[in-house]
Design a protein around this motif. Sequence first.
Motif, mmCIF file in Angstrom:
data_model
loop_
_atom_site.group_PDB
_atom_site.id
_atom_site.type_symbol
_atom_site.label_atom_id
_atom_site.label_comp_id
_atom_site.label_asym_id
_atom_site.label_seq_id
_atom_site.Cartn_x
_atom_site.Cartn_y
_atom_site.Cartn_z
ATOM 1 N N PRO A 25 -2.761 8.352 -15.388
ATOM 2 C CA PRO A 25 -2.226 9.100 -14.240
ATOM 3 C C PRO A 25 -3.316 9.373 -13.214
ATOM 4 O O PRO A 25 -4.493 9.540 -13.566
ATOM 5 N N TYR A 26 -2.941 9.393 -11.944
ATOM 6 C CA TYR A 26 -3.908 9.719 -10.902
ATOM 7 C C TYR A 26 -4.258 11.202 -11.005
ATOM 8 O O TYR A 26 -3.383 12.064 -10.951
ATOM 9 N N LYS B 44 0.831 -1.203 0.000
ATOM 10 C CA LYS B 44 0.000 0.000 0.000
ATOM 11 C C LYS B 44 0.864 1.250 0.000
ATOM 12 O O LYS B 44 0.568 2.232 -0.678
ATOM 13 N N LEU B 45 1.959 1.208 0.755
ATOM 14 C CA LEU B 45 2.858 2.360 0.812
ATOM 15 C C LEU B 45 3.508 2.606 -0.539
ATOM 16 O O LEU B 45 3.587 3.743 -1.010
ATOM 17 N N LYS B 46 3.960 1.515 -1.177
ATOM 18 C CA LYS B 46 4.588 1.652 -2.491
ATOM 19 C C LYS B 46 3.594 2.213 -3.508
ATOM 20 O O LYS B 46 3.933 3.062 -4.328
ATOM 21 N N SER B 47 2.348 1.725 -3.457
ATOM 22 C CA SER B 47 1.356 2.181 -4.433
ATOM 23 C C SER B 47 1.023 3.656 -4.260
ATOM 24 O O SER B 47 0.607 4.328 -5.205
ATOM 25 N N SER B 48 1.202 4.170 -3.049
ATOM 26 C CA SER B 48 0.885 5.578 -2.811
ATOM 27 C C SER B 48 1.845 6.501 -3.537
ATOM 28 O O SER B 48 1.559 7.674 -3.734
ATOM 29 N N PHE B 49 3.019 5.962 -3.934
ATOM 30 C CA PHE B 49 4.001 6.767 -4.668
ATOM 31 C C PHE B 49 3.840 6.609 -6.187
ATOM 32 O O PHE B 49 4.511 7.300 -6.945
ATOM 33 N N ALA B 50 2.998 5.695 -6.606
ATOM 34 C CA ALA B 50 2.794 5.495 -8.034
ATOM 35 C C ALA B 50 2.090 6.702 -8.629
ATOM 36 O O ALA B 50 1.221 7.308 -8.004
ATOM 37 N N ARG B 51 2.466 7.034 -9.859
ATOM 38 C CA ARG B 51 1.887 8.191 -10.512
ATOM 39 C C ARG B 51 0.737 7.823 -11.438
ATOM 40 O O ARG B 51 0.032 8.695 -11.922
ATOM 41 N N TYR B 52 0.568 6.541 -11.696
ATOM 42 C CA TYR B 52 -0.482 6.133 -12.616
ATOM 43 C C TYR B 52 -0.900 4.697 -12.316
ATOM 44 O O TYR B 52 -0.186 3.938 -11.652
ATOM 45 N N GLU B 53 -2.079 4.348 -12.837
ATOM 46 C CA GLU B 53 -2.549 2.970 -12.763
ATOM 47 C C GLU B 53 -2.573 2.387 -14.164
ATOM 48 O O GLU B 53 -2.620 3.112 -15.164
ATOM 49 N N ILE B 54 -2.537 1.063 -14.230
ATOM 50 C CA ILE B 54 -2.610 0.363 -15.512
ATOM 51 C C ILE B 54 -3.900 -0.438 -15.512
ATOM 52 O O ILE B 54 -4.155 -1.225 -14.602
ATOM 53 N N SER C 153 3.761 9.037 -16.453
ATOM 54 C CA SER C 153 4.457 9.609 -15.301
ATOM 55 C C SER C 153 4.549 11.127 -15.397
ATOM 56 O O SER C 153 4.899 11.787 -14.420
ATOM 57 N N HIS C 154 4.213 11.670 -16.566
ATOM 58 C CA HIS C 154 4.199 13.120 -16.773
ATOM 59 C C HIS C 154 2.778 13.654 -16.949
ATOM 60 O O HIS C 154 2.571 14.742 -17.508
ATOM 61 N N GLY C 155 1.792 12.884 -16.496
ATOM 62 C CA GLY C 155 0.426 13.394 -16.447
ATOM 63 C C GLY C 155 -0.414 13.219 -17.691
ATOM 64 O O GLY C 155 -1.487 13.818 -17.804
ATOM 65 N N ILE C 156 0.036 12.387 -18.632
ATOM 66 C CA ILE C 156 -0.707 12.180 -19.875
ATOM 67 C C ILE C 156 -1.108 10.709 -19.975
ATOM 68 O O ILE C 156 -0.253 9.820 -19.881
ATOM 69 N N ALA C 157 -2.389 10.445 -20.130
ATOM 70 C CA ALA C 157 -2.862 9.071 -20.262
ATOM 71 C C ALA C 157 -2.489 8.512 -21.637
ATOM 72 O O ALA C 157 -2.390 9.260 -22.619
ATOM 73 N N VAL C 158 -2.267 7.203 -21.681
ATOM 74 C CA VAL C 158 -1.896 6.546 -22.934
ATOM 75 C C VAL C 158 -2.703 5.254 -23.074
ATOM 76 O O VAL C 158 -2.865 4.507 -22.102
ATOM 77 N N TYR C 159 -3.199 5.022 -24.272
ATOM 78 C CA TYR C 159 -3.905 3.772 -24.553
ATOM 79 C C TYR C 159 -3.127 2.989 -25.598
ATOM 80 O O TYR C 159 -2.842 3.492 -26.693
#
Length: 267
Positions: free
Chosen positions: A40-41, A11-21, A71-77
Motif C-alpha cells: 500500500p502507498y 498516470k491518472l489511473k495510477s493515482s487512484f491505485a492504493r498499492y503497488e506490486i 487495498s485496506h492498508g496491509i502489505a502482503v508478501y
Amino acid sequence: MAFDFRKELRKLKSSFARYEIRELNCHNYEKNIYGVAYIPYSDDPLPLVIFSHELGNTYTSGIDYAKYLASHGIAVYLFDFCGGSYFGASDGDMSQMSVMTEVSDLAAVLRTAATWDFVDPDKIILMGASLGAVVSTIVSAQPSATNCGLILLYPDLAIFDALHKKFSSLDEVPERFSYYGWFEAGRCYASDIWDYDLSHAMERCETPVMIIHGNCDDFVDLSYAQEALTHFKNAELKILPGAGHIFRGKDLTAALSLIEQYLNSVI
C-alpha cells in the motif's frame, strides 16, 4: 512536444491505485525464493502478512487475499516454496521438498522481510493455507520467530496421520512414492516429519491464532482444527458453513472479512 493522451490517462489511473506490486526475491542459502509484494502507498512502515501456499500450488493462490488486504492498508508478501510446486518460479525440485524444507524457506522469508524498509518488523503476521498452514505453525513456534500473529486457512493437520496410514514404518518408505494420486514425493517428504509432533509446536506458539475451516472440507476433516484448539494457548476457530478445502466465492468473501477483523485486533 505532442500531448500523449494515453500516457496521461495511465498516470491518472495510477493515482487512484492504493498499492503497488513489486517482485521481491529472498534467498535460503543457495536457493532463490521468488516472491511478489503488494505494498500500500504509505509514508510509514506497514504491517505485513506473509502468505504460504498449499502443496503443489504457487504464490498465485494468495492473490485474492493480497489484493483485498493491500487495498485496506496491509502489505502482503506472496512467494513460491522451493520445490513446492511443479510450476513454481523458485529454485528446487518437488521430489526434494518436505514440510521441513518449506519451514526453512519460510523462516528465511520472515528474516528477510523484517529488514524491508516498507515493513514494520513488529507487525508481521504469518498466514498459511493447507500445507502452508502447517509450515506457518512450525515457524511461528520457533524461538527466533518475530511474527505477532498466525492465521491458518483449512490447515492440513491430517498430513501426519495420512503418512502413517500409507506406510506402517519409515523403513517401508521408498526413495520415490506417489501421493494424493498426482504428487511424486521423495522419501524426505515422509522421513522429515515421521516422528514430528505438531501439537508441541502448537503449544509453543505464543501469538494469537485464528483458524478458518469449512465444515464440508472433504480433504481435511474439521475435527483436526477442533483438536488444534486444545493445544494452542490462544486460538479461535471460525467455521464456514458449507465451505470445502480452498475458499472461493462467498466462502472467500467470508474468510476475508474474518481475516480483516483478526488483523485489526493484533496490529
